[in-house]
Each structure stands twice: as structure tokens, then as C-alpha cells.
Motif scaffolding. Structure first.
Motif, PDB file in Angstrom:
ATOM      1  N   GLU A  39      26.768 -15.658 -23.428  1.00 56.00           N
ATOM      2  CA  GLU A  39      28.122 -15.981 -23.914  1.00 56.00           C
ATOM      3  C   GLU A  39      29.186 -15.443 -22.963  1.00 56.00           C
ATOM      4  N   SER A  40      28.924 -14.284 -22.380  1.00 58.39           N
ATOM      5  CA  SER A  40      29.886 -13.716 -21.427  1.00 58.39           C
ATOM      6  C   SER A  40      29.955 -14.560 -20.166  1.00 58.39           C
ATOM      7  N   VAL A  41      28.816 -15.133 -19.774  1.00 59.32           N
ATOM      8  CA  VAL A  41      28.821 -16.024 -18.606  1.00 59.32           C
ATOM      9  C   VAL A  41      29.748 -17.202 -18.887  1.00 59.32           C
ATOM     10  N   ARG A  42      29.582 -17.793 -20.076  1.00 62.44           N
ATOM     11  CA  ARG A  42      30.422 -18.951 -20.426  1.00 62.44           C
ATOM     12  C   ARG A  42      31.902 -18.555 -20.390  1.00 62.44           C
ATOM     13  N   ALA A  43      32.221 -17.408 -20.980  1.00 63.53           N
ATOM     14  CA  ALA A  43      33.615 -16.948 -21.038  1.00 63.53           C
ATOM     15  C   ALA A  43      34.174 -16.716 -19.630  1.00 63.53           C
ATOM     16  N   CYS A  44      33.363 -16.145 -18.757  1.00 60.47           N
ATOM     17  CA  CYS A  44      33.863 -15.845 -17.406  1.00 60.47           C
ATOM     18  C   CYS A  44      34.033 -17.109 -16.574  1.00 60.47           C
ATOM     19  N   VAL A  45      33.178 -18.106 -16.801  1.00 62.01           N
ATOM     20  CA  VAL A  45      33.360 -19.389 -16.109  1.00 62.01           C
ATOM     21  C   VAL A  45      34.709 -19.983 -16.527  1.00 62.01           C
ATOM     22  N   GLU A  46      34.975 -19.976 -17.825  1.00 59.85           N
ATOM     23  CA  GLU A  46      36.262 -20.514 -18.311  1.00 59.85           C
ATOM     24  C   GLU A  46      37.428 -19.721 -17.736  1.00 59.85           C
ATOM     25  N   ALA A  47      37.295 -18.396 -17.747  1.00 55.27           N
ATOM     26  CA  ALA A  47      38.387 -17.546 -17.252  1.00 55.27           C
ATOM     27  C   ALA A  47      38.611 -17.776 -15.759  1.00 55.27           C
ATOM     28  N   ALA A  48      37.521 -17.959 -15.020  1.00 54.47           N
ATOM     29  CA  ALA A  48      37.653 -18.200 -13.577  1.00 54.47           C
ATOM     30  C   ALA A  48      38.428 -19.497 -13.344  1.00 54.47           C
ATOM     31  N   VAL A  49      38.068 -20.540 -14.082  1.00 55.18           N
ATOM     32  CA  VAL A  49      38.756 -21.834 -13.924  1.00 55.18           C
ATOM     33  C   VAL A  49      40.231 -21.685 -14.309  1.00 55.18           C
ATOM     34  N   GLU A  50      40.475 -21.052 -15.448  1.00 57.35           N
ATOM     35  CA  GLU A  50      41.862 -20.907 -15.931  1.00 57.35           C
ATOM     36  C   GLU A  50      42.747 -20.127 -14.961  1.00 57.35           C
ATOM     37  N   ASN A  51      42.150 -19.179 -14.243  1.00 57.52           N
ATOM     38  CA  ASN A  51      42.952 -18.330 -13.361  1.00 57.52           C
ATOM     39  C   ASN A  51      42.942 -18.777 -11.901  1.00 57.52           C
ATOM     40  N   GLY A  52      42.278 -19.881 -11.623  1.00 56.52           N
ATOM     41  CA  GLY A  52      42.309 -20.419 -10.263  1.00 56.52           C
ATOM     42  C   GLY A  52      41.368 -19.740  -9.283  1.00 56.52           C
ATOM     43  N   VAL A  53      40.351 -19.048  -9.802  1.00 55.59           N
ATOM     44  CA  VAL A  53      39.326 -18.478  -8.924  1.00 55.59           C
ATOM     45  C   VAL A  53      38.459 -19.638  -8.434  1.00 55.59           C
ATOM     46  N   ARG A  54      38.164 -19.701  -7.161  1.00 55.73           N
ATOM     47  CA  ARG A  54      37.456 -20.865  -6.608  1.00 55.73           C
ATOM     48  C   ARG A  54      35.928 -20.702  -6.610  1.00 55.73           C
ATOM     49  N   TYR A  55      35.461 -19.454  -6.427  1.00 59.54           N
ATOM     50  CA  TYR A  55      34.017 -19.164  -6.451  1.00 59.54           C
ATOM     51  C   TYR A  55      33.743 -18.028  -7.427  1.00 59.54           C
ATOM     52  N   LEU A  56      32.781 -18.239  -8.319  1.00 60.56           N
ATOM     53  CA  LEU A  56      32.329 -17.167  -9.216  1.00 60.56           C
ATOM     54  C   LEU A  56      30.837 -17.011  -8.989  1.00 60.56           C
ATOM     55  N   SER A  57      30.421 -15.811  -8.571  1.00 61.83           N
ATOM     56  CA  SER A  57      28.983 -15.602  -8.405  1.00 61.83           C
ATOM     57  C   SER A  57      28.528 -14.475  -9.319  1.00 61.83           C
ATOM     58  N   LEU A  58      27.302 -14.627  -9.815  1.00 57.50           N
ATOM     59  CA  LEU A  58      26.787 -13.711 -10.826  1.00 57.50           C
ATOM     60  C   LEU A  58      25.385 -13.242 -10.455  1.00 57.50           C
ATOM     61  N   PHE A  59      25.188 -11.930 -10.462  1.00 51.95           N
ATOM     62  CA  PHE A  59      23.860 -11.376 -10.183  1.00 51.95           C
ATOM     63  C   PHE A  59      23.097 -11.383 -11.502  1.00 51.95           C
ATOM     64  N   ALA A  60      22.134 -12.282 -11.615  1.00 53.90           N
ATOM     65  CA  ALA A  60      21.428 -12.473 -12.884  1.00 53.90           C
ATOM     66  C   ALA A  60      20.065 -11.789 -12.912  1.00 53.90           C
ATOM     67  N   PHE A  61      19.416 -11.719 -11.747  1.00 54.63           N
ATOM     68  CA  PHE A  61      18.050 -11.165 -11.729  1.00 54.63           C
ATOM     69  C   PHE A  61      17.724 -10.741 -10.305  1.00 54.63           C
ATOM     70  N   SER A  62      17.423  -9.449 -10.142  1.00 58.88           N
ATOM     71  CA  SER A  62      17.192  -8.933  -8.793  1.00 58.88           C
ATOM     72  C   SER A  62      15.710  -9.000  -8.440  1.00 58.88           C
TER      73      SER A  62
END
Ligand code: IPE
Ligand code: IPE
Ligand code: MG
Length: 246
Positions: free
Chosen positions: A43-66
Motif C-alpha cells: 500500500e505504501s508503494v501505491r501511495a508513493c507512486v501517486e505522490a511522486a506523480v503528483e509532485n512531479g518526480v520523474r523517476y521513483l526507484s524502490l529497493f524491494a529485495f536485496s
């Protein structure tokens, strides 16, 4: 500079990267199994994708599994891979409609072939049409480590030059970066790590050379739009000097 809600002028980072940590502790605090934390982390991933789009961030990368996370109990590894599978099945169409380009970077050779196939299909389906620019590039680092990335880049470079090893002498950082799995993606401007840990845990070692770091105590399942916006505000206050005098 872009207009920001609340009339605060924000310097919006081009690339925000997040080390999503603290799912297990979030679940434990609620007397639940670790997997409950991972599920809520989606759910936090979904929220951060929306927030990135809303704030004009062009690239969002997420460390999911090392790479090191392969050493966790098989049950937890299976749950995490299952969540990835489910997220692809459920979310890709919505991402495609929002013109978000989805990519997964890491050591595919360790992934279950059916997951690797699903990822590749999802990536292809979100490639923008010719001449179109995505609104956001969403990059998931899965089965990834910074040392692995640098090593695979070095090996590929050596293979390219095997017939002319003397020419390796002329290789500079830009050509080397072109061999990393992040080739073509700008280095992260801001790297956020949740859950109060202040370490990089073998994440983007080369690419983080001049990133701003933000370590927050919030556990990943609690990191939502407000927390994302606060991180952008904090980034705005940073003075990036790149070794120079201002
Ligand atoms: C982050 O949460 C998810 C992954 C690293 C896969 P953790 O599972 O590391 O949760 P904590 O750090 O044990 O609380
Ligand atoms: C880092 O978290 C890796 C990811 C978030 C995918 P970990 O929980 O694995 O890191 P350590 O073990 O605390 O350094
Ligand atoms: Mg952790």
C-alpha cells in the motif's frame, strides 16, 4: 522549481529512491507475522507512486529485495516473491493507463522463471509509444545489490574489450555507468531509508556517489503521501555542492 501544495517552493528531485525497510517490525508491533508487514508495505508503494506523480518526480526507484535477502527463511522469500507476482497482476494495467513505465532491475537468473517472464511482459506493456515520454519511471530493484551490479558491469566491459584490452585504459566513468543495470537512468538525487537504520545495505553503491540521504524513523508500511511530501521538503533545504565552493 515547481509549485508545491501549501505554497512552499520545492526543489523537486528528478530521481527519488527508497530503501523500504521496517515491514517486519511494523507487523511485530501489531502482534502479527512479518508477512503482514510486507502486505501492508505494498500500500505504501501505491501511495508513493501517486505522490511522486503528483509532485512531479520523474523517476521513483524502490529497493524491494536485496541479494542478501535470499538468505531469509524460504517461507518469507516465497511470500515476498508472491507479493511481487500479485502486484504485477493487479497493478500493471493501472500503471500503464497513468503512463508510468515499470522496470525491474537485478539478477534475474535467481528469479523463478515464471516470475521473470511476468516481469518482462509487464515491462514491455508499459513501454511508452514512440515519441511519448512516461509521466514516471517506476523502477523496482529486485534480487539486486550494488556490488553485484558493479561486478557484472566490469565483466561485461572486459568482454567488450577482450580483443583490444589496451583500449580499456581509455574507459571513463560514463562508459562504465553505461554497463550498470541502471544505464540511462539518472543517479538518484535523494535516497530515503525508512525504519531508523542508517546504512546503505549494499544498495546503489556507484549511483549514490552524490545522492542526498534521508534516514527517517517511520516504518515502511506507515510511509505514505504525507511522509513522501515531507521528504521532498527536507530535500529542498539541502545544499548540493558536488565538491565545489559556492
Ligand atoms: C523491508 O522490511 C522489506 C525487505 C527487506 C524485503 P524488513 O523485512 O527488512 O523488515 P524489518 O527490517 O525486519 O523490520
Ligand atoms: C535492505 O533492508 C534491503 C531492502 C530494503 C530490500 P534489510 O532489512 O535487508 O537490511 P539490513 O539487513 O537491515 O541491513
Ligand atoms: Mg529490514
Amino acid at each position: 522549481m515547481e509549485e508545491f501544495k501549501g505554497n512552499t517552493q520545492l526543489k523537486v528531485p528528478t530521481h527519488v529512491s527508497i530503501i523500504m525497510d521496517g515491514n517486519g517490525r511494523w507487523a511485530k508491533l501489531r502482534g502479527k507475522e512479518r508477512v503482514y508487514g510486507h502486505a501492508n508495505g505494498v500500500e505504501s508503494v501505491r501511495a508513493c507512486v501517486e505522490a511522486a506523480v503528483e509532485n512531479g518526480v520523474r523517476y521513483l526507484s524502490l529497493f524491494a529485495f536485496s541479494e542478501e535477502n535470499w538468505g531469509r527463511p524460504a517461507e518469507e522469500v516465497n511470500t515476498l516473491m508472491g507479493l511481487m507476482f500479485k502486484a504485477i497482476a493487479n497493478e500493471i494495467e493501472a500503471l500503464r493507463k497513468q503512463r508510468v513505465r515499470f522496470r525491474v532491475l537485478g539478477d534475474y537468473s535467481r528469479l523463478d522463471p515464471s516470475l521473470a517472464d511476468a516481469i518482462r511482459a509487464a515491462e514491455v506493456s508499459t513501454v511508452p509509444a514512440a515519441g511519448e515520454e512516461p509521466v514516471l519511471d517506476l523502477i523496482i530493484f529486485l534480487s539486486y545489490s550494488g556490488k553485484w551490479d558493479i561486478l557484472q558491469a566490469a565483466k561485461r566491459l572486459a568482454a567488450d574489450y577482450k580483443d583490444d584490452p589496451a583500449a580499456l585504459d581509455k574507459v571513463g566513468p560514463e562508459e562504465f555507468a553505461g554497463k550498470l543495470v541502471t544505464a540511462g537512468i539518472p543517479d538518484p538525487d535523494l535516497i530515503i531509508r525508512t525504519s531508523g537504520e542508517s546504512r546503505i545495505s549494499n544498495y546503489l553503491l556507484w549511483q549514490a556517489a552524490y545522492s542526498e540521504f534521508l534516514f527517517v524513523d517511520t516504518l515502511w508500511p506507515d510511509f505514505r503521501k504525507n511522509e513522501f511530501r515531507s521528504a521532498l521538503e527536507e530535500y529542498s533545504k539541502r545544499d548540493r555542492r558536488y565538491g565545489k565552493v559556492k
